[in-house]
Design an enzyme around this catalytic site. Structure first.
Site, PDB file in Angstrom:
ATOM      1  N   GLU A  52       0.805   5.663   0.610  1.00 14.62           N
ATOM      2  CA  GLU A  52       0.203   6.962   0.861  1.00 14.62           C
ATOM      3  C   GLU A  52       0.909   7.944  -0.069  1.00 14.62           C
ATOM      4  O   GLU A  52       2.106   7.789  -0.359  1.00 14.62           O
ATOM      5  CB  GLU A  52       0.369   7.390   2.325  1.00 14.62           C
ATOM      6  CG  GLU A  52      -0.241   6.433   3.339  1.00 14.62           C
ATOM      7  CD  GLU A  52      -1.739   6.293   3.209  1.00 14.62           C
ATOM      8  OE1 GLU A  52      -2.391   7.196   2.627  1.00 14.62           O
ATOM      9  OE2 GLU A  52      -2.279   5.276   3.667  1.00 14.62           O
ATOM     10  N   ASP A  60       0.837  -1.194   0.000  1.00 21.09           N
ATOM     11  CA  ASP A  60       0.000   0.000   0.000  1.00 21.09           C
ATOM     12  C   ASP A  60       0.873   1.245   0.000  1.00 21.09           C
ATOM     13  O   ASP A  60       2.002   1.240   0.522  1.00 21.09           O
ATOM     14  CB  ASP A  60      -0.916   0.022   1.233  1.00 21.09           C
ATOM     15  CG  ASP A  60      -1.939   1.154   1.159  1.00 21.09           C
ATOM     16  OD1 ASP A  60      -2.915   1.010   0.395  1.00 21.09           O
ATOM     17  OD2 ASP A  60      -1.758   2.172   1.841  1.00 21.09           O
ATOM     18  N   ASP A 110      -3.272  -0.135   6.238  1.00 20.18           N
ATOM     19  CA  ASP A 110      -4.086  -0.629   5.119  1.00 20.18           C
ATOM     20  C   ASP A 110      -3.604  -1.999   4.645  1.00 20.18           C
ATOM     21  O   ASP A 110      -4.410  -2.838   4.225  1.00 20.18           O
ATOM     22  CB  ASP A 110      -4.044   0.378   3.963  1.00 20.18           C
ATOM     23  CG  ASP A 110      -4.854   1.633   4.267  1.00 20.18           C
ATOM     24  OD1 ASP A 110      -5.630   1.601   5.239  1.00 20.18           O
ATOM     25  OD2 ASP A 110      -4.696   2.638   3.548  1.00 20.18           O
ATOM     26  N   HIS A 138      -5.612   4.922   7.418  1.00 13.95           N
ATOM     27  CA  HIS A 138      -4.901   5.861   6.548  1.00 13.95           C
ATOM     28  C   HIS A 138      -3.399   5.918   6.832  1.00 13.95           C
ATOM     29  O   HIS A 138      -2.768   6.967   6.709  1.00 13.95           O
ATOM     30  CB  HIS A 138      -5.529   7.250   6.621  1.00 13.95           C
ATOM     31  CG  HIS A 138      -6.963   7.268   6.196  1.00 13.95           C
ATOM     32  ND1 HIS A 138      -7.366   6.905   4.939  1.00 13.95           N
ATOM     33  CD2 HIS A 138      -8.106   7.566   6.883  1.00 13.95           C
ATOM     34  CE1 HIS A 138      -8.685   6.998   4.842  1.00 13.95           C
ATOM     35  NE2 HIS A 138      -9.154   7.383   6.022  1.00 13.95           N
TER      36      HIS A 138
END
Length: 477
Positions: free
Chosen positions: A42, A40, A212, A207
């Site tokens: 960000e 994942d 995640d 988040h």
């Protein structure tokens, strides 16, 4: 692995809607994927081109997803045996205010972190190289988000050639829409988690890239790993040719050379799980079964953003690396009972080798110097065990010569003498927070690292950090 073949499927139905899909088949016949690397990102947010602000990967073997040991023991949540890597990244563009609000990552908090560079890519590559092939990157909405963004960063940093050519990739959102059409109103990770577990993901992991990743793993196991894994076997595509959205005071202290007092800028909290709980055994020195590191900048320990936001528990900005290791020695029954790591569960993992050490070295090299390894009871346990492994594997020369080390147990005994009956991590946590560490993290290397950081912040980071500046020694091998 067979040469990838490209074919187009038109008119495929997903949730009642027809759409054109370009599908890449990497094999003439599906070959079972052996390692699923949940992944994942960000990012900087809404404005194109998006850049990575945090990356997290968790490698899980097929057998561990299907029937491996879990945490908590006997549970059905997440596999106990996982290799993990997490790194925060300084983007070269502004972070959108909405993205900063959601992720709690800002240009200011990331200002002293390294950009997406060769060391970071090599850390990811070494983690991938340690896994049993075939290896597949797994991301939720990966086709439209994670995979093209990672490919773009690899291209921009001119590191794409470092990435393994035989790694596959697959999107869990597509899998779940295909297998469970009509069962969910929304296929976002938080909504699926809420439907399956009756609650949203915990606020301290929501988040965050690593949060995640763990949510993905939990969802796959809860929905039924066997059916989803079979779907992935048939639908995984080659990441190499993926084109983006258009395709679907101790012995250790005596050995160390005392460094002149410095102001340490990065504290790399370290913990090991091993084959035995004792050190100094003449014929059978403990070997590492799990290693975890979390790098935290000085300013983040003192006053940086935390998770949950506004809390005083964990710094939001941390680079982390965790790996399970197959020892060549037998694991003492007591150690196996405490750590939930056995010769059987670690049987397909790699030994303590050059790729693992390079992963650690790349993480260290990405930090602002001076860098200091921090371990609880490190002088008597973690530091000599790590040095022993480096010497035995004949790769000690790879380790940076300027890294320092310090023991938090000594710091706390010196600064808080008489205030605690026991200075063990669980007892300190219980005294400071009123409860023992959560069972899902107790006696895991990563769990102990996080506990250490929480304790340092709670007891008074400034006072402990100043002590470390004065007492840190060179990690001489």
């Amino acid at each position: 692995m067979a040469t990838p073949l490209v074919k187009a499927e038109k008119g495929k139905t997903t949730n009642g809607k027809k759409e054109e899909v370009t599908k890449v088949s990497t094999k003439a016949e599906p070959v079972p994927i052996q390692t699923f690397v949940f992944f994942d990102l960000e990012t900087t947010g809404l404005d194109q081109p998006r850049q990575i602000t945090e990356i997290s990967l968790a490698a899980v073997r097929r057998d561990q997803l299907l029937s491996g040991t879990t945490v908590p023991p006997g549970g059905a949540t997440i596999p106990r045996v996982m290799d993990k890597f997490t790194a925060c990244v300084r983007p070269r563009r502004d972070i959108h205010p909405k993205a900063a609000e959601i992720t709690n990552l800002t240009n200011q908090s990331l200002g002293k972190h390294r950009v997406f560079d060769e060391d970071l890519v090599k850390s990811v590559v070494h983690l991938l190289n340690r896994q049993e092939p075939p290896v597949c990157l797994v991301a939720h909405n990966g086709n439209r988000f994670d995979f093209p963004i990672l490919k773009a960063e690899l291209g921009d940093s001119e590191t794409v050639d470092l990435f393994p050519q035989d790694v596959l990739c697959v999107d869990t959102m597509v899998a779940i829409k295909d297998l469970y059409a009509g069962q969910f109103k929304s296929f976002s990770l938080p909504k699926i988690h809420e439907n399956l577990f009756g609650e949203a993901p915990p606020p301290e992991v929501a988040h965050t890239a690593e949060g995640d990743v763990i949510t993905m793993v939990k969802i796959v196991k809860k929905l039924g790993a066997e059916e989803i894994l079979q779907w992935m076997d048939s639908n995984a595509v080659s990441f190499a040719i993926y084109r983006g959205e258009e395709m679907a005071t101790s012995i250790a202290k005596e050995e160390a050379t005392k460094a002149a007092p410095v102001q340490i800028q990065t504290f790399v909290f370290l913990d090991l799980e091993t084959t035995d709980l004792r050190t100094g055994l003449e014929e059978d020195e403990p070997q590492i079964t799990e290693i975890s590191l979390a790098a935290v900048r000085r300013d983040q320990l003192l006053s940086g953003p935390t998770v949950p936001p506004g809390g005083a528990s964990l710094p939001r900005v941390m680079d982390k690396f965790t790996a399970c290791v197959r020892p060549t020695h037998s694991i003492h029954p007591k150690a196996a009972e405490i750590t939930n790591l056995t010769k059987q569960t670690l049987g397909k993992h790699r030994v303590f080798d050059e790729d693992l050490v390079k992963s650690v070295v790349h993480l260290l090299n990405r930090q602002e110097p001076p860098v200091c390894l921090v371990a609880h009871n490190g002088d008597w346990f973690d530091f000599p065990v790590l040095k022993s492994e480096l010497r035995r594997s004949k790769i000690a020369g790879l380790f940076p010569k300027d890294v320092l080390c310090v023991d938090t147990m000594l710091a706390m005994k010196h600064l808080y003498a008489g205030q605690f009956r026991s200075f063990s991590l669980p007892r300190l946590h219980e005294n400071l927070f009123g409860v023992a560490p959560p069972p899902e993290v107790a006696h895991t290397a990563e769990g102990d690292v996080i506990t250490m950081i929480k304790i340092v912040k709670k007891m008074g980071a400034e006072k402990i950090i100043q002590w470390m500046d004065e007492k840190a020694s060179a990690f001489a091998i």
